[in-house]
Scaffold this motif. Structure first.
Motif, PDB file in Angstrom:
ATOM      1  N   GLU A  62       0.718  -1.085  -0.444  1.00 41.65           N
ATOM      2  CA  GLU A  62       0.183   0.337   0.205  1.00 41.65           C
ATOM      3  C   GLU A  62       1.259   1.452  -0.205  1.00 41.65           C
ATOM      4  OE1 GLU A  62      -1.999   0.437   4.438  1.00 41.65           O
ATOM      5  OE2 GLU A  62      -0.723  -1.260   4.767  1.00 41.65           O
ATOM      6  N   ILE A  63       1.924   1.062   0.243  1.00 41.43           N
ATOM      7  CA  ILE A  63       3.120   2.503   0.274  1.00 41.43           C
ATOM      8  C   ILE A  63       4.208   2.649  -0.395  1.00 41.43           C
ATOM      9  CG2 ILE A  63       3.063   2.910   2.806  1.00 41.43           C
ATOM     10  CD1 ILE A  63       5.714   1.959   3.227  1.00 41.43           C
ATOM     11  N   ARG A  64       3.635   1.827  -1.710  1.00 39.09           N
ATOM     12  CA  ARG A  64       4.652   1.784  -2.584  1.00 39.09           C
ATOM     13  C   ARG A  64       3.938   2.155  -4.137  1.00 39.09           C
ATOM     14  NH1 ARG A  64       8.964  -1.414  -0.982  1.00 39.09           N
ATOM     15  NH2 ARG A  64       9.722  -1.650  -3.226  1.00 39.09           N
ATOM     16  N   GLY A  65       3.186   2.796  -3.903  1.00 40.33           N
ATOM     17  CA  GLY A  65       2.647   3.721  -5.665  1.00 40.33           C
ATOM     18  C   GLY A  65       2.055   4.833  -5.274  1.00 40.33           C
ATOM     19  N   LEU A  75       1.791  10.245  -2.096  1.00 44.57           N
ATOM     20  CA  LEU A  75       2.853   9.042  -2.673  1.00 44.57           C
ATOM     21  C   LEU A  75       3.031   7.354  -1.672  1.00 44.57           C
ATOM     22  CD1 LEU A  75       4.506  11.897  -3.958  1.00 44.57           C
ATOM     23  CD2 LEU A  75       3.311  10.431  -5.077  1.00 44.57           C
ATOM     24  N   GLY A  76       2.763   6.572  -2.070  1.00 46.73           N
ATOM     25  CA  GLY A  76       3.574   6.342  -0.840  1.00 46.73           C
ATOM     26  C   GLY A  76       4.394   5.998  -0.552  1.00 46.73           C
ATOM     27  N   GLY A 115      10.192   7.633   1.197  1.00 45.52           N
ATOM     28  CA  GLY A 115       9.604   7.882   2.474  1.00 45.52           C
ATOM     29  C   GLY A 115      11.408   8.249   3.928  1.00 45.52           C
ATOM     30  N   GLY A 116      11.842   7.052   3.588  1.00 42.63           N
ATOM     31  CA  GLY A 116      13.341   6.620   3.849  1.00 42.63           C
ATOM     32  C   GLY A 116      14.709   8.372   4.076  1.00 42.63           C
ATOM     33  N   ASN A 117      14.134   8.697   2.804  1.00 44.31           N
ATOM     34  CA  ASN A 117      14.818  10.110   2.643  1.00 44.31           C
ATOM     35  C   ASN A 117      14.149  11.183   3.836  1.00 44.31           C
ATOM     36  OD1 ASN A 117      15.884  12.194  -0.036  1.00 44.31           O
ATOM     37  ND2 ASN A 117      16.476  10.828   0.656  1.00 44.31           N
ATOM     38  N   VAL A 171       3.269  10.805   1.172  1.00 43.18           N
ATOM     39  CA  VAL A 171       3.505  12.106   1.392  1.00 43.18           C
ATOM     40  C   VAL A 171       1.970  12.763   0.440  1.00 43.18           C
ATOM     41  CG1 VAL A 171       4.790  13.840   0.541  1.00 43.18           C
ATOM     42  CG2 VAL A 171       6.220  11.668   1.564  1.00 43.18           C
ATOM     43  N   ARG A 172       1.095  13.499   1.220  1.00 40.22           N
ATOM     44  CA  ARG A 172       0.551  14.721   0.001  1.00 40.22           C
ATOM     45  C   ARG A 172       1.060  15.398  -0.061  1.00 40.22           C
ATOM     46  NH1 ARG A 172      -4.621  13.748   1.164  1.00 40.22           N
ATOM     47  NH2 ARG A 172      -4.341  13.207   3.067  1.00 40.22           N
TER      48      ARG A 172
END
Length: 297
Positions: A62-65, A75-76, A115-117, A171-172
């Motif tokens: 769900e967080i990869r697209g 954004l996932g 997300g890691g960034n 991330v919106r």
């Protein structure tokens, strides 16, 4: 692979949903979430980190697209730099795609995530000034299915922090449908860590310019006065024209705002900037000038 011999993690959990990951982190407060692992493994290899447990995020689809949502892109956090660098994503958010393509060699782009960034918040993170200029919002997943939103700038500035058991889920990003530019200068040719970077986006609806400068401070810097000044000079009704003198002045304005002159001494004298700092200031000025010129062309 590593030439070091880090201690084995006591537990490795591989959840398949965001809420399962939050539950695992809540149950194991010492656990470290890991997606691409580009920064985590560097810390492990250098001996700076020995995680007691790991929560792997790679199986959470769900967080990869990404998806469209009310004039925004959702954004996932698991989107990789390589995925964001593709043409279909570039048509959506050009500056973020450009920063993803500049994030490093292929092995880093294939593993590193959006997300890691953000969570690592390294000053040289290429996505960070873009997200700051776009005024992106983070959707944080917490225990018991809780969700809360915070501006990305608040997290990067330390105004709001992730709480125990929380993860960046999405991330919106507003879709501005206007030119966006990301430029960076490195200490060597080819992809590498930024010495300075500039993200610039036009916001025609507000007749404004948004700019963020990365890598020169612990967090991206927004030269708000420079943005407002140049926004008033652009002829938004006539192909967004701007006189060349104003373009050059904008670069200097941004650089001076982000790297100001030293504070005057008690006797009124002002020490000159060290050569290295002066070079950095000139670099920022050139990047800001070029970025605005490309956005307006």
């Amino acid at each position: 692979m590593t030439t070091h011999a880090p201690q084995a993690a006591q537990a490795v959990t591989l959840p398949t949903t965001l809420d399962e990951a939050v539950t695992a982190l809540t149950a194991m407060p010492a656990a470290v979430p890991v997606a691409g692992g580009t920064d985590l493994m560097a810390a492990v290899n250098s001996g700076q980190l020995r995680p007691a447990a790991l929560v792997g995020l790679g199986r959470i689809s769900e967080i990869r697209g990404w998806q469209y949502q009310d004039g925004h892109a959702l954004l996932g956090a698991g989107l990789t730099h390589a995925r964001m660098g593709r043409p279909d994503f570039a048509a959506l958010i050009p500056a973020l795609a450009a920063s993803a393509r500049a994030a490093g060699p292929p092995q880093i782009r294939n593993a590193g995530t959006l997300g890691g960034n953000i969570a690592t918040a390294s000053p040289t993170g290429d996505a960070l000034p873009v997200l700051a200029a776009l005024e992106a919002t983070l959707i944080i997943a917490g225990p018991n299915g809780a969700r809360r939103e915070i501006p990305v700038s608040h997290l990067l500035a330390g105004m709001e922090m992730l709480r125990a058991g929380e993860l960046i889920g999405f991330v919106r990003v507003p879709l501005l449908h206007a030119p966006q530019v990301f430029l960076k200068a490195t200490g060597r040719t080819g992809p590498g860590r930024a010495m300075a970077s500039v993200a610039l986006v036009l916001d025609p609806a507000r007749r404004g310019v948004r700019c963020a400068v990365g890598a020169i401070a612990p967090m991206p810097l927004r030269p708000l006065d420079a943005e407002q000044w140049v926004g008033r000079l652009i002829d938004w009704d006539n192909n967004r024209t701007l006189v060349p003198e104003a373009l050059n002045a904008f670069g200097e304005y941004v650089a001076a705002a982000c790297i100001p002159d030293p504070t005057p001494e008690p006797d009124g004298s002002v020490q000159p900037l060290p050569p290295g700092v002066l070079h950095l200031r000139r670099t920022v000025a050139a990047l800001a000038r070029r970025a605005l010129g490309r956005a307006l062309s």
